[in-house]
Design a protein around this motif. Structure first.
Motif, PDB file in Angstrom:
ATOM      1  N   ILE A  32      -1.184  16.331  -2.163  1.00 21.69           N
ATOM      2  CA  ILE A  32      -0.841  14.827  -1.438  1.00 21.69           C
ATOM      3  C   ILE A  32      -2.142  14.059  -1.071  1.00 21.69           C
ATOM      4  CG2 ILE A  32       1.312  15.567  -0.540  1.00 21.69           C
ATOM      5  CD1 ILE A  32       0.025  15.562   2.216  1.00 21.69           C
ATOM      6  N   ASP A  67      -3.835   4.960   6.554  1.00 18.88           N
ATOM      7  CA  ASP A  67      -3.697   6.042   5.453  1.00 18.88           C
ATOM      8  C   ASP A  67      -4.927   6.664   4.842  1.00 18.88           C
ATOM      9  OD1 ASP A  67      -0.915   5.793   6.155  1.00 18.88           O
ATOM     10  OD2 ASP A  67      -0.437   4.628   4.383  1.00 18.88           O
ATOM     11  N   SER A 248      13.008   0.776   3.369  1.00 22.28           N
ATOM     12  CA  SER A 248      12.114   1.742   2.835  1.00 22.28           C
ATOM     13  C   SER A 248      11.414   2.030   4.003  1.00 22.28           C
ATOM     14  CB  SER A 248      11.202   0.924   1.936  1.00 22.28           C
ATOM     15  OG  SER A 248      10.719  -0.054   2.267  1.00 22.28           O
ATOM     16  N   VAL A 252      11.450   6.154   5.271  1.00 23.28           N
ATOM     17  CA  VAL A 252       9.954   6.740   5.268  1.00 23.28           C
ATOM     18  C   VAL A 252       9.785   7.450   6.640  1.00 23.28           C
ATOM     19  CG1 VAL A 252       7.427   6.358   5.110  1.00 23.28           C
ATOM     20  CG2 VAL A 252       9.043   5.623   3.211  1.00 23.28           C
ATOM     21  N   VAL A 255      12.160  10.389   7.417  1.00 26.17           N
ATOM     22  CA  VAL A 255      11.769  11.544   6.355  1.00 26.17           C
ATOM     23  C   VAL A 255      10.426  12.134   7.111  1.00 26.17           C
ATOM     24  CG1 VAL A 255      10.902  12.308   4.456  1.00 26.17           C
ATOM     25  CG2 VAL A 255      12.939  10.962   4.465  1.00 26.17           C
ATOM     26  N   CYS A 256       9.729  11.276   7.390  1.00 28.71           N
ATOM     27  CA  CYS A 256       8.096  11.653   7.687  1.00 28.71           C
ATOM     28  C   CYS A 256       8.033  12.233   9.284  1.00 28.71           C
ATOM     29  CB  CYS A 256       6.958  10.729   7.179  1.00 28.71           C
ATOM     30  SG  CYS A 256       6.896  10.635   5.343  1.00 28.71           S
ATOM     31  N   LEU A 298       2.796  13.682   4.418  1.00 34.15           N
ATOM     32  CA  LEU A 298       3.401  13.200   3.073  1.00 34.15           C
ATOM     33  C   LEU A 298       3.576  11.430   3.443  1.00 34.15           C
ATOM     34  CD1 LEU A 298       4.621  13.697   0.581  1.00 34.15           C
ATOM     35  CD2 LEU A 298       6.671  13.896   1.617  1.00 34.15           C
ATOM     36  N   ASN A 299       3.561  11.015   4.619  1.00 29.57           N
ATOM     37  CA  ASN A 299       3.570   9.431   4.792  1.00 29.57           C
ATOM     38  C   ASN A 299       2.653   8.621   3.849  1.00 29.57           C
ATOM     39  OD1 ASN A 299       3.831   7.016   6.426  1.00 29.57           O
ATOM     40  ND2 ASN A 299       1.604   7.869   7.055  1.00 29.57           N
ATOM     41  N   CYS A 301       1.701   9.306   0.958  1.00 29.08           N
ATOM     42  CA  CYS A 301       2.085   8.941  -0.492  1.00 29.08           C
ATOM     43  C   CYS A 301       3.438   8.023  -0.503  1.00 29.08           C
ATOM     44  CB  CYS A 301       2.464  10.314  -1.263  1.00 29.08           C
ATOM     45  SG  CYS A 301       1.092  11.576  -1.357  1.00 29.08           S
ATOM     46  N   LEU A 302       4.100   7.941   0.316  1.00 27.29           N
ATOM     47  CA  LEU A 302       5.498   7.157   0.545  1.00 27.29           C
ATOM     48  C   LEU A 302       5.045   5.698   0.931  1.00 27.29           C
ATOM     49  CD1 LEU A 302       7.934   9.615   2.079  1.00 27.29           C
ATOM     50  CD2 LEU A 302       7.254   9.208  -0.611  1.00 27.29           C
ATOM     51  N   ASP A 303       3.942   5.634   1.794  1.00 22.39           N
ATOM     52  CA  ASP A 303       3.585   3.891   2.323  1.00 22.39           C
ATOM     53  C   ASP A 303       3.392   2.922   1.015  1.00 22.39           C
ATOM     54  OD1 ASP A 303       4.123   4.695   4.747  1.00 22.39           O
ATOM     55  OD2 ASP A 303       1.881   4.706   5.251  1.00 22.39           O
ATOM     56  N   ILE A 305       5.117   2.655  -1.553  1.00 25.67           N
ATOM     57  CA  ILE A 305       6.427   2.478  -1.880  1.00 25.67           C
ATOM     58  C   ILE A 305       6.784   1.390  -1.081  1.00 25.67           C
ATOM     59  CG2 ILE A 305       8.858   2.995  -2.191  1.00 25.67           C
ATOM     60  CD1 ILE A 305       8.304   5.704  -2.682  1.00 25.67           C
TER      61      ILE A 305
END
Length: 341
Positions: A32, A67, A248, A252, A255-256, A298-299, A301-303, A305
Motif C-alpha cells: 500500500i 495522506d 464513497s 471508505v 471500511v477503514c 489502507l485509507n 489507497c482509497l481516498d 477514489i
C-alpha cells in the motif's frame, strides 16, 4: 495515541508477535506504500494545478497532504518489522513516525467530516425550494467559502499539532535495547497522562465525525426521495451524482476507520494494570488491533477514489491528461510506423 509499536505491559509485548504481524502485515504495508505513493502522487500533481475555487477543493487538497504525510511513516514500520535499522529505529517510530501516522489519520478524518457537511449544504440547499430551505442549511453556507475553508484547514492542522506534538516531545526517557519496543516506557509521567488525554480527544473526534457523516448521508438520501416524489428530474440527477460521491466517503470511512475504533476500546482496557484479561485474550486483541490499524492505513489507497468521484475539476483534469497521453502515444506510434516504410 496508540503507537504503531504500541505496547501492552512491558513483560508481554514482545511475545505478542506472530507470523501475521511480523511477515504478512509488513508485506501489505509495503504494497500500500507503493500503490498509495503512486495514486496520491498523481492526485497531488493534478490537484495543485487546479485553482482552489471552492471550499470542497480546499478540503480535498488537505486530504491529499494528510495522506502523503501518513505514507512517509510506512517505510519505518516495514523496516522495523524486518529487523532493519536496529533497536534505535523502534525508538524513532515511538517518538516521531507513529505520532505522524496518527496525526495525519485524524486530520484526514476531520476533513472527511467537513467535506460531508459541505456536500450536505450544497445538495440539500440546492434542491430545496427557497421558501423551504432550512435555517440549519442556510446558516452553514460559510463552509463553501474558500477563505473560510482555508482558515478552517489551518485551524484543524494547528489543533491536531498542538494535541499530538507533546506525544513526541514527552517520549523522552532514556532509550536502550530493552525498552525500545515499549513506547509507553519511553514516556515521562507527564507524557503518559498526555497520551491518555490525546487518545480520548482523538477518539472523540472520530465518533463525532461518524455522527456527522451519518446525518449528512441520511439527509441527502431523504432529499433524493423527496425530489423523486416531486418528479423533479433535474434535481434528482444532481442528487444521484452527489449521493454517489458522498457514499464513497461513507464507505471508505466505515471500511477503514470504524473497525479500528471499535477494536481500540477493549484493546486499550486490556493494557491497563489488573484489567483481568488473560494472556490469550490480550494476544487476540493485539492481533485485531494491528489488523484493523492496517485497514486505517489502507485509507491512503482509497481516498483517490473519493477525489475522482467527488471533484469534477479533478476528474476532468485527470481524464484530459490521460487522453492527451494516449493521443501523444498514438502519434508517436504512427510516426515510427511511417519512418519504417
Amino acid at each position: 495515541m496508540d503507537h504503531l509499536n504500541s505496547t501492552l505491559p512491558s513483560t508481554n509485548q514482545s511475545d505478542f508477535g506472530s507470523l501475521f504481524t511480523h511477515q504478512v502485515l509488513p508485506s501489505l504495508y509495503f504494497v500500500i506504500c507503493i500503490v498509495g505513493l503512486s495514486l496520491n502522487g498523481v492526485a497531488a500533481w493534478i490537484f495543485f494545478r487546479v485553482p482552489s475555487d471552492s471550499g470542497l477543493v480546499v478540503y480535498l487538497k488537505n486530504m491529499v497532504v494528510a495522506d502523503l504525510l501518513m505514507l512517509t511513516s510506512f517505510p519505518f514500520r516495514v523496516a522495523a518489522e524486518l529487523n532493519l535499522g536496529g533497536w534505535f529505529l523502534h525508538v524513532i517510530i515511538c517518538r516521531y513516525t507513529a505520532v505522524l501516522f496518527y496525526s495525519s489519520m485524524y486530520v484526514g478524518i476531520l476533513f472527511m467530516g467537513l467535506i460531508s457537511l459541505e456536500r450536505y449544504v450544497k445538495i440539500v440547499g440546492h434542491t430545496s425550494p427557497p421558501c423551504k430551505t432550512r435555517l440549519g442549511v442556510s446558516s452553514l453556507h460559510f463552509l463553501q467559502s474558500v477563505g473560510f475553508a482555508r482558515g478552517l484547514a489551518l485551524f484543524n492542522w494547528s489543533l491536531l499539532l498542538l494535541c499530538v506534538l507533546p506525544n513526541a516531545v514527552l517520549t523522552s526517557q532514556p532509550a536502550n535495547e530493552s525498552n525500545s519496543r515499549h513506547c509507553m516506557q519511553l514516556k515521562t509521567p507527564l507524557g503518559m497522562q498526555w497520551h491518555r488525554v490525546s487518545t480520548f480527544f482523538s477518539v472523540g473526534l472520530f465518533w463525532v465525525t461518524l455522527l456527522v457523516l451519518i446525518f449528512c448521508y441520511a439527509s441527502i438520501a431523504n432529499q433524493i426521495y423527496r425530489s423523486y416524489r416531486r418528479v423533479r428530474q433535474d434535481s434528482s440527477e444532481i442528487c444521484r451524482k452527489s449521493n454517489r460521491s458522498i457514499f464513497s466517503i461513507l464507505a471508505v470511512f466505515f471500511v477503514c476507520f470504524v473497525p479500528y475504533h471499535v477494536c481500540r476500546m477493549p484493546y486499550t482496557i486490556s493494557q491497563m494494570p489488573a484489567s483481568g484479561f488473560s494472556p490469550s485474550s490480550r494476544f487476540l486483541l493485539f492481533q485485531l488491533k494491528e489488523g484493523t490499524l492496517f485497514l486505517s492505513a489502507l485509507n491512503v489507497c482509497l481516498d483517490p477514489i473519493i477525489y475522482f468521484l467527488m471533484c469534477q475539476t479533478f476528474r476532468e483534469s485527470l481524464l484530459r491528461k490521460m487522453s492527451g497521453r494516449r493521443r501523444r502515444r498514438r502519434s508517436l506510434t504512427t510516426a515510427q510506423s511511417a519512418s519504417t516504410i
